[in-house]
Design a protein around this motif. Structure first.
Motif, mmCIF file in Angstrom:
data_model
loop_
_atom_site.group_PDB
_atom_site.id
_atom_site.type_symbol
_atom_site.label_atom_id
_atom_site.label_comp_id
_atom_site.label_asym_id
_atom_site.label_seq_id
_atom_site.Cartn_x
_atom_site.Cartn_y
_atom_site.Cartn_z
ATOM 1 N N VAL A 296 -0.584 19.165 2.600
ATOM 2 C CA VAL A 296 -0.096 19.851 3.795
ATOM 3 C C VAL A 296 -0.287 18.992 5.037
ATOM 4 O O VAL A 296 0.483 19.078 5.991
ATOM 5 C CB VAL A 296 -0.819 21.212 3.962
ATOM 6 C CG1 VAL A 296 -0.367 21.916 5.231
ATOM 7 C CG2 VAL A 296 -0.569 22.103 2.758
ATOM 8 N N LEU A 297 -1.291 18.129 5.026
ATOM 9 C CA LEU A 297 -1.703 17.429 6.240
ATOM 10 C C LEU A 297 -1.215 15.986 6.349
ATOM 11 O O LEU A 297 -1.052 15.475 7.463
ATOM 12 C CB LEU A 297 -3.236 17.446 6.339
ATOM 13 C CG LEU A 297 -3.902 18.830 6.405
ATOM 14 C CD1 LEU A 297 -5.412 18.684 6.293
ATOM 15 C CD2 LEU A 297 -3.532 19.544 7.691
ATOM 16 N N VAL A 298 -0.988 15.296 5.219
ATOM 17 C CA VAL A 298 -0.685 13.863 5.285
ATOM 18 C C VAL A 298 0.631 13.597 6.002
ATOM 19 O O VAL A 298 1.526 14.442 6.043
ATOM 20 C CB VAL A 298 -0.624 13.228 3.876
ATOM 21 C CG1 VAL A 298 -1.969 13.245 3.207
ATOM 22 C CG2 VAL A 298 0.438 13.904 3.029
ATOM 23 N N GLY A 299 0.753 12.382 6.550
ATOM 24 C CA GLY A 299 1.936 12.050 7.327
ATOM 25 C C GLY A 299 3.102 11.537 6.507
ATOM 26 O O GLY A 299 4.239 11.546 6.974
ATOM 27 N N SER A 300 2.842 11.082 5.281
ATOM 28 C CA SER A 300 3.921 10.532 4.456
ATOM 29 C C SER A 300 3.509 10.535 2.986
ATOM 30 O O SER A 300 2.325 10.717 2.658
ATOM 31 C CB SER A 300 4.238 9.096 4.894
ATOM 32 O OG SER A 300 3.143 8.246 4.608
ATOM 33 N N VAL A 301 4.498 10.305 2.110
ATOM 34 C CA VAL A 301 4.220 10.218 0.674
ATOM 35 C C VAL A 301 3.324 9.020 0.385
ATOM 36 O O VAL A 301 2.416 9.091 -0.449
ATOM 37 C CB VAL A 301 5.531 10.125 -0.134
ATOM 38 C CG1 VAL A 301 5.234 9.846 -1.604
ATOM 39 C CG2 VAL A 301 6.334 11.413 -0.002
ATOM 40 N N SER A 302 3.566 7.912 1.069
ATOM 41 C CA SER A 302 2.746 6.714 0.838
ATOM 42 C C SER A 302 1.292 6.956 1.222
ATOM 43 O O SER A 302 0.370 6.455 0.557
ATOM 44 C CB SER A 302 3.305 5.519 1.603
ATOM 45 O OG SER A 302 3.323 5.779 3.005
#
Length: 311
Positions: A296-302
């Motif tokens: 929910v929190l991360v900025g990107s898939v990477s």
């Protein structure tokens, strides 16, 4: 004996999804009476996760957003905050205020926030947040339900399934660090399930919630299984086989894996087969729950893949 951590969040989230109408009927009866249940309702949990993912105040997995239809023919959003950790939070009321205003801004509809406090401090009862200066005032007051206020007779003299869930929550708190007492309390709740008149499917559902909340040390698990088997034989209700009980743990893993993938795909459209395969190979349920929060929190898939590689 070793202490096992209880999964309040997953149990409450699943219970609110499965028994939303029963929850309002038991915990907020006035709200329940004002809703036209014949028109159904719509869960907006993915939308809620996306809306509040960048909030600095954090997120509770048990928060829930539901679109309902009122008897007045109006559409409304019911936002339920469940504070289920055994501790108070100084910014809880502020979080209520923030989420309510964000949702109103997005949907331009009435948003009614309800709070369920599952902590063990009888004196902690936040019910408002606001500020004012120079003649300006912004204020939010919200209904608050304190689980500690329930008396045992309130929970034992009703057939509403949410009474079982609240009982499990309270007994988990009371027996923290007291494995033998929790074992006895858990057996009593299971017996109550079989004496409730519920059908087999409802018994299985409620048993799963009890399992999530009232975790036992491994030293007592086998004794618990034997006692459940004895109760089923006594009641002539073989609803929970050993295979089904073990399948609960497997089902928790599969459901949490799917939730992680669903949240990532909702936010980033596609995540690739390799990443999905890595998630589906994870056997550590606690790590999966942490990954669900990060999804929910991360900025990107990477960024998520980098986090995954650290384990």
């Amino acid at each position: 004996m070793s202490e096992i951590s209880s999964d309040y969040d997953s149990a409450w989230k699943e219970a609110l999804t499965t028994y939303f109408e029963a929850f309002l009927q038991f915990c907020f009866p006035q709200v329940h009476r004002d809703i036209d249940w014949s028109l159904g309702y719509e869960n907006l949990d993915i939308e809620l996760q996306e809306l509040i993912r960048d909030s600095e105040t954090g997120r509770r997995l048990a928060d829930k957003l539901v679109k309902v239809y009122l008897n007045s023919s109006e559409v409304a959003l019911v936002l339920i905050h469940v504070e289920v950790q055994g501790q108070t939070q100084s910014n809880f009321a502020e979080r209520m205020y923030l989420y309510n205003h964000r949702l109103f801004d997005r949907y331009q509809q009435q948003v009614f926030s309800l709070a369920v406090l599952g902590d063990d401090d009888r004196n902690w009862r936040p019910d408002n947040y606001g500020y004012s200066r120079w003649g300006f005032e912004s204020f939010l007051r919200f209904p608050t339900l304190k689980l500690l206020d329930y008396k045992s007779e309130d929970l034992e003299t009703t057939t509403n399934p949410f009474a079982i869930i609240i009982s499990a929550h309270l007994q988990t708190q009371i027996t923290r660090g007291k494995a033998q007492e929790r074992f006895q309390s858990k057996i009593s709740l299971v017996r109550r399930l079989f004496e409730s008149g519920y059908d087999g499917e409802k018994i299985r559902q409620l048993f799963r919630f009890i399992e999530w909340m009232m975790a036992l040390p491994i030293e007592l698990e086998q004794d618990f299984k034997q006692e459940v088997k004895r109760i089923q034989e006594e009641k002539k209700m073989p609803y929970l086989t050993s295979f089904e009980r073990e399948g609960i743990a497997i089902g928790n893993l599969q459901a949490t894996r799917s939730n992680v993938i669903d949240v990532l795909e909702t936010r980033f459209e596609t995540i690739g087969e390799d990443l999905a395969a890595k998630i589906n190979q994870i056997e550590d349920l606690e790590w999966l729950r942490q990954l669900l929060k990060q999804a929910v929190l991360v900025g990107s898939v990477s960024d998520f893949e980098q986090l995954l590689s650290q384990q």
